[in-house]
Design an enzyme around this catalytic site. Structure first.
Site, PDB file in Angstrom:
ATOM      1  N   GLU A   1      25.744  -6.836 -21.449  1.00 25.80           N
ATOM      2  CA  GLU A   1      25.910  -5.658 -20.605  1.00 25.80           C
ATOM      3  C   GLU A   1      26.349  -6.394 -19.616  1.00 25.80           C
ATOM      4  OE1 GLU A   1      22.489  -3.890 -20.241  1.00 25.80           O
ATOM      5  OE2 GLU A   1      22.661  -2.340 -18.024  1.00 25.80           O
TER       6      GLU A   1
ATOM      7  N   ASP B   1      11.832 -18.680 -23.758  1.00 22.61           N
ATOM      8  CA  ASP B   1      11.624 -17.654 -24.804  1.00 22.61           C
ATOM      9  C   ASP B   1      11.492 -16.437 -24.343  1.00 22.61           C
ATOM     10  OD1 ASP B   1       9.963 -15.945 -26.382  1.00 22.61           O
ATOM     11  OD2 ASP B   1       8.980 -17.668 -27.132  1.00 22.61           O
TER      12      ASP B   1
ATOM     13  N   LYS C   1      12.918  -2.549 -16.836  1.00 18.80           N
ATOM     14  CA  LYS C   1      13.912  -2.733 -17.319  1.00 18.80           C
ATOM     15  C   LYS C   1      15.521  -3.624 -16.825  1.00 18.80           C
ATOM     16  CE  LYS C   1      18.206  -2.303 -20.583  1.00 18.80           C
ATOM     17  NZ  LYS C   1      19.307  -2.390 -19.757  1.00 18.80           N
TER      18      LYS C   1
ATOM     19  N   HIS D   1      29.615   0.645 -13.970  1.00 19.49           N
ATOM     20  CA  HIS D   1      30.047   0.263 -14.883  1.00 19.49           C
ATOM     21  C   HIS D   1      31.780   1.285 -15.602  1.00 19.49           C
ATOM     22  CE1 HIS D   1      26.077  -0.477 -16.701  1.00 19.49           C
ATOM     23  NE2 HIS D   1      25.842   0.159 -15.725  1.00 19.49           N
TER      24      HIS D   1
HETATM   25  C1  MEV Z   1      20.053  -1.164 -17.315  1.00 20.37           C
HETATM   26  O1  MEV Z   1      21.044  -1.687 -17.426  1.00 20.37           O
HETATM   27  C2  MEV Z   1      19.576  -1.178 -15.479  1.00 20.37           C
HETATM   28  C3  MEV Z   1      19.206   0.396 -14.292  1.00 20.37           C
HETATM   29  O2  MEV Z   1      18.638   1.222 -15.531  1.00 20.37           O
HETATM   30  C4  MEV Z   1      18.073  -0.214 -14.125  1.00 20.37           C
HETATM   31  C5  MEV Z   1      16.955   0.653 -12.815  1.00 20.37           C
HETATM   32  O3  MEV Z   1      17.706   2.277 -13.190  1.00 20.37           O
HETATM   33  O4  MEV Z   1      16.798   0.777 -12.087  1.00 20.37           O
HETATM   34  C6  MEV Z   1      19.836   0.674 -13.894  1.00 20.37           C
END
Ligand code: MEV
Length: 431
Positions: free
Chosen positions: A93, A286, A270, A384
């Protein structure tokens, strides 16, 4: 052998390939080429090996026919407990490495602490007609703790040699649709290993004894990935002079959103796992176990919540903390067979699982801070898009300096299209 059935002009393929594991690499590739209708070029690409050769890969998992490439990037600027650290990330990513590096640069240093590496092994015992019988079985087990721990101790001499081993026995009775069950927890100090092998073997070793003592029948004997005794905490301070009051307030608003809404908390976490998984993968750990543990921990109080916490300290600076289970090792498992993982650990300078856990927690916090800061101020698409523009430029055929030139023009125009990248490249080259 593959069976392709010609039926009314349709070619029916089958995924049943008997004894695939006994086939040579060439035979495996031939099967996959035919099934996947791969071209010669695609098959040739699968035959190319980098840092992980076929023989090693084939010992790591089953039915290997190639290896999978991932970029390995380095996050800079990390200072953990006063130690300068470079952190290898393996992931696909864009922006994650840059975000972690930038957060670490803005942070006035991370402090981290890891608990002792205690993992939980679970043994399920069934076959009790009443709750009273299950409770009596558990009572008997608890009265024989010492012998059971000694039995577990007889398993892993390497672990014991390095100061680890079984530490404690706990148990409970649960009521289920299938009846009452005893659940025994064997707590094991796994030192610098991830621990699954040692813990699972110990659980299997003590299981006949548990049956004999309780009068029940053991079923599952397996490690729990909810490693509540093997946790790590990290803290970072972002000074108000560096961030400005407005940004701090924006990050705090973003944090409160996650703390009060599980849809947001999931995405918040995430972003934390973006960095954590990347370091886990780079170091041969792992990451699925870490993921499972992290999310279960995030829900441990009943509601799913964020793994980080933010507040203003007494001076008005932003204080961020993170806490989660971190079952990572520096020895054993796949680490020993993966040379790149060993090198990644060397770069990190992590001499123990605890040190690695601390660096990983700081990375999780850094990535989370970066995401909250970007999302609550300018948005994340800007960053991005910069990388996207570079990718488009490279895909259009730009070389060396041309990549930055084409990317800069795409950014300036706000047009992120392959066709426009090709046109800009043409213009640059015609000058
Ligand atoms: C993207 O990989 C992760 C984000 O969505 C985390 C977040 O929203 O805090 C940018």
């Amino acid at each position: 052998m593959r069976l392709d059935l010609e039926l009314e002009g349709l070619c029916l393929k089958t995924s049943k390939i008997p004894k695939f594991y006994e086939k040579s690499l060439g035979e495996r590739l031939a099967e996959i080429k035919e099934f996947g209708e791969l071209s010669e070029e695609e098959t040739a690409l699968l035959g190319k090996y980098g840092n992980l050769d076929f023989e090693t890969a084939n010992r790591m998992i089953e039915n290997v026919f190639s290896t999978f490439p991932l970029p390995l990037g380095i996050a800079t600027n990390f200072v953990v407990n006063g130690r300068e650290v470079l952190v290898p990330f393996a992931l696909e990513e864009p922006s994650v490495v840059a975000a972690a590096s930038n957060s670490a640069k803005l942070c006035s240093g991370f402090e981290a602490k890891a608990s002792e590496p205690i993992m939980i092994g679970q043994v399920q015992i069934v076959g009790f007609k009443t709750g009273a019988k299950a409770r009596a079985g558990l009572k008997k087990i608890m009265s024989r703790k010492k012998g059971i721990l000694e039995k577990a101790m007889s398993v892993d001499s390497t672990l014991v040699k390095f100061g680890g081993g079984p530490r404690k026995l706990e148990g409970k009775v649960i009521s289920t649709k299938a009846g009452k069950m005893i659940i025994v927890h064997l707590l094991v100090d796994v030192r610098d290993a991830m621990g699954a092998n040692a813990v699972n073997t110990m659980c299997e070793r003590i299981s006949p004894l548990l049956e004999e003592i309780s009068g029940g029948k053991t079923r599952l004997k397996i490690i729990s990935n909810l490693a509540v005794h093997r946790t790590v905490k990290a803290k970072g301070i972002w000074k108000k002079e560096v961030l400005g009051k407005e940004v701090i307030d924006a990050v705090l608003d973003a944090y409160e959103f996650a703390a009060n809404d599980e849809f947001r908390a999931c995405t918040h976490n995430k972003g934390i796992m973006n960095g954590i998984d990347a370091v886990a993968i780079a170091t041969g750990n792992d990451w699925r176990a870490i993921e499972a543990g992290a999310h279960a921990y995030a829900a441990r109080e009943g509601n799913y919540g964020p793994l980080t916490h933010y507040e203003k300290d007494a001076d008005g600076n932003l204080a961020g903390t993170i806490e989660l289970p971190m079952a990572v090792g520096t020895v054993g498992g796949s680490i020993g067979s993966n040379q790149v993982a060993k090198i990644a650990l060397k770069i990190l300078g992590a001499k123990s699982g605890k040190e690695l856990a601390m660096a990983i927690a700081c990375v999780g916090l850094a990535n989370n801070f970066a995401a909250l800061r970007a999302l609550s101020t300018s948005g994340i698409q800007k960053g991005h898009m910069r990388l996207n523009a570079r990718n488009l430029a490279a895909a259009a055929g730009a070389q060396g300096k041309e990549i930055e030139e084409v990317a800069a023009s795409l950014e300036k125009e706000g047009v992120y299209k392959a066709e426009r990248a090709r046109e800009i490249l043409k213009i640059i080259r015609s000058k």
